[in-house]
Each structure stands twice: as C-alpha cells, then as structure tokens.
Design a protein around this motif. Structure first.
Motif, mmCIF file in Angstrom:
data_model
loop_
_atom_site.group_PDB
_atom_site.id
_atom_site.type_symbol
_atom_site.label_atom_id
_atom_site.label_comp_id
_atom_site.label_asym_id
_atom_site.label_seq_id
_atom_site.Cartn_x
_atom_site.Cartn_y
_atom_site.Cartn_z
ATOM 1 N N GLU A 8 -37.571 14.002 3.807
ATOM 2 C CA GLU A 8 -37.456 14.869 2.635
ATOM 3 C C GLU A 8 -36.496 14.277 1.617
ATOM 4 O OE1 GLU A 8 -36.776 19.027 3.237
ATOM 5 O OE2 GLU A 8 -37.832 18.987 5.158
ATOM 6 N N GLN A 9 -36.960 14.128 0.400
ATOM 7 C CA GLN A 9 -36.155 13.693 -0.743
ATOM 8 C C GLN A 9 -35.296 12.454 -0.469
ATOM 9 O OE1 GLN A 9 -36.174 14.961 -4.020
ATOM 10 N NE2 GLN A 9 -38.022 15.939 -3.273
ATOM 11 N N ARG A 11 -33.503 8.912 -1.211
ATOM 12 C CA ARG A 11 -32.933 8.342 -2.435
ATOM 13 C C ARG A 11 -33.605 6.994 -2.683
ATOM 14 N NH1 ARG A 11 -28.639 9.643 0.532
ATOM 15 N NH2 ARG A 11 -27.990 7.485 0.731
ATOM 16 N N ASP A 55 -31.929 4.868 -0.113
ATOM 17 C CA ASP A 55 -32.638 4.615 1.142
ATOM 18 C C ASP A 55 -33.636 3.481 0.947
ATOM 19 O OD1 ASP A 55 -31.314 6.796 2.460
ATOM 20 O OD2 ASP A 55 -32.584 8.118 1.270
ATOM 21 N N CYS A 122 -38.336 4.534 4.977
ATOM 22 C CA CYS A 122 -37.268 5.500 5.271
ATOM 23 C C CYS A 122 -37.213 5.798 6.770
ATOM 24 C CB CYS A 122 -37.479 6.791 4.496
ATOM 25 S SG CYS A 122 -37.039 6.673 2.756
ATOM 26 N N ALA A 170 -24.455 11.277 8.793
ATOM 27 C CA ALA A 170 -24.943 12.021 7.626
ATOM 28 C C ALA A 170 -26.250 11.428 7.106
ATOM 29 C CB ALA A 170 -23.883 12.024 6.525
ATOM 30 N N ARG A 171 -26.338 10.104 7.050
ATOM 31 C CA ARG A 171 -27.581 9.466 6.588
ATOM 32 C C ARG A 171 -28.720 9.711 7.561
ATOM 33 N NH1 ARG A 171 -27.553 3.604 4.176
ATOM 34 N NH2 ARG A 171 -29.505 4.347 3.261
ATOM 35 N N ARG A 173 -29.098 12.262 9.547
ATOM 36 C CA ARG A 173 -29.522 13.661 9.400
ATOM 37 C C ARG A 173 -30.361 13.864 8.138
ATOM 38 N NH1 ARG A 173 -27.278 17.153 12.972
ATOM 39 N NH2 ARG A 173 -25.476 16.409 14.153
ATOM 40 N N ASN A 174 -30.034 13.145 7.065
ATOM 41 C CA ASN A 174 -30.814 13.265 5.831
ATOM 42 C C ASN A 174 -32.199 12.648 5.963
ATOM 43 O OD1 ASN A 174 -28.847 14.612 4.371
ATOM 44 N ND2 ASN A 174 -27.958 12.743 3.570
ATOM 45 N N LEU A 175 -32.317 11.605 6.761
ATOM 46 C CA LEU A 175 -33.575 10.864 6.852
ATOM 47 C C LEU A 175 -34.497 11.302 7.982
ATOM 48 C CD1 LEU A 175 -32.235 7.258 6.226
ATOM 49 C CD2 LEU A 175 -33.807 8.520 4.744
#
Length: 194
Positions: A8-9, A11, A55, A122, A170-171, A173-175
């Motif tokens: 999701e979203q 970078r 990313d 990603c 953190a990365r 979890r975002n990816l």
C-alpha cells in the motif's frame, strides 16, 4: 492486477528529464503510490533521502547532465536501500549486464506493467529488509542477554543496532501487510536460554 497492489502506497521517485513523460508516469501510479518527481539526475540525487529512501526509483537512462546510468551508480555507491527500475527508450544491449538495476522497462511502459513492476520490487525490498531485521534482532538479543544493563547503556554499537532495527522494522511494516505476524513469530524465539 487492476488497481490493487500488494504494497500500500509505496514511496516512488520518478526520474526523467522530459517533464511530460515524468508527469505521465507519475499519473499512472496515482492512487497506488506516493510519487515524487525529479526532472533530472542531479535533482534526483538531491531528493534521495538516505534516512527515508524511496522504496522504488523509476529511472530514465538517457538524460543530459547526469545520466540515469550515473545516477544508478551513485545510488549503489551510497548503499541506499531502494530498488531501481530503469524506464527508458534505450533498447537494452549487452552493456546492461554490468548495470546494478533491479528491473528494466522499455518506454512506453503501460500503466499495468509499471504498477506490477513497482509492486514486485517493493515485495522484494520488503523481504530483503525483513532478512536484515532478523539479523539485527538476533544480534541485539544476544548482546542484550550477554551484557549487564550498565554495559548495554554504555555501548554505542548496541544503540546503533537498535536505531537501525527500529528504522528497518518501520519500513518492513509499511511494505509488508503480513509483517505483524512474521515479526511476532520471530521475536517469540528464545535466543538467550542456552
């Protein structure tokens, strides 16, 4: 694939000296990625935040000034944790064998192909970072078990590991949508009980 992506979203940094082309590719990712556009190689390197890198970098090869090939080399020299997709009108030849890119799309790249390539890269990045996280957490756990609390507080190396661990987590979890499950399973292993 449609409009959905596994990640999701993400970078994305879109780099192309032709404004219309760069903006068109950014529009193809609208709604599924957070896109920053750079209209040249130098601008791309100026925008490349090593603390919070994109990313994926979508990179044109043929640009005046600093070429895409040179930007790619500088990204790798700086060891920025990002995936690079060359998006270019230059037909690939044997010269690409030594180039450290992660994917290669020939222009014009269709919206679905662009989205699929970004999503795939990603996912690759997420698992690379997950592997890095597991290595860092194992090191941190062993050090934490072996050092007294006073030793741990005075060790700069442990603080540096914990900072990298936090940024990497953190990365991940975002990816990675399933990151919570993977991270909790890993942290549930007793590494100090021997």
């Amino acid at each position: 694939m449609g409009d959905t992506m596994h990640v999701e979203q993400p970078r994305v940094l879109m780099v192309d000296d032709e404004r219309k082309v760069a903006d068109a590719y950014a529009l193809r990712l609208e709604g599924v990625a957070d896109v920053t556009v750079a209209y040249g190689g130098r601008e791309a390197l100026d925008l490349l935040d090593e603390e919070a890198p994109p990313d994926v970098v979508l990179l044109d090869r043929h640009m005046p000034g600093l070429s895409g090939d040179e930007v790619l080399d500088r990204i790798r020299e700086r060891e920025v944790r990002t995936r690079v997709i060359m998006v270019t009108a230059i037909d690939p030849d044997l010269g690409i064998l030594d180039m450290p890119f992660d994917d290669y799309l020939s222009k014009p790249a269709e919206r679905e192909d662009l989205r699929a390539a970004v999503d795939q890269q990603c996912q690759v990045l997420a698992y690379e970072l997950l592997g890095e996280y597991f290595g860092l957490e194992s090191t941190r756990a062993v050090l934490a078990a072996e050092l007294t609390s006073e030793e741990a507080e005075s060790r700069d190396e442990l603080a540096a590991i914990e900072e990298r661990l936090s940024l990497t987590e953190a990365r991940v979890r975002n990816l990675l949508p399933e990151a919570e499950e993977l991270l909790s399973e890993f942290s549930g292993i007793d590494r100090a009980g021997y």
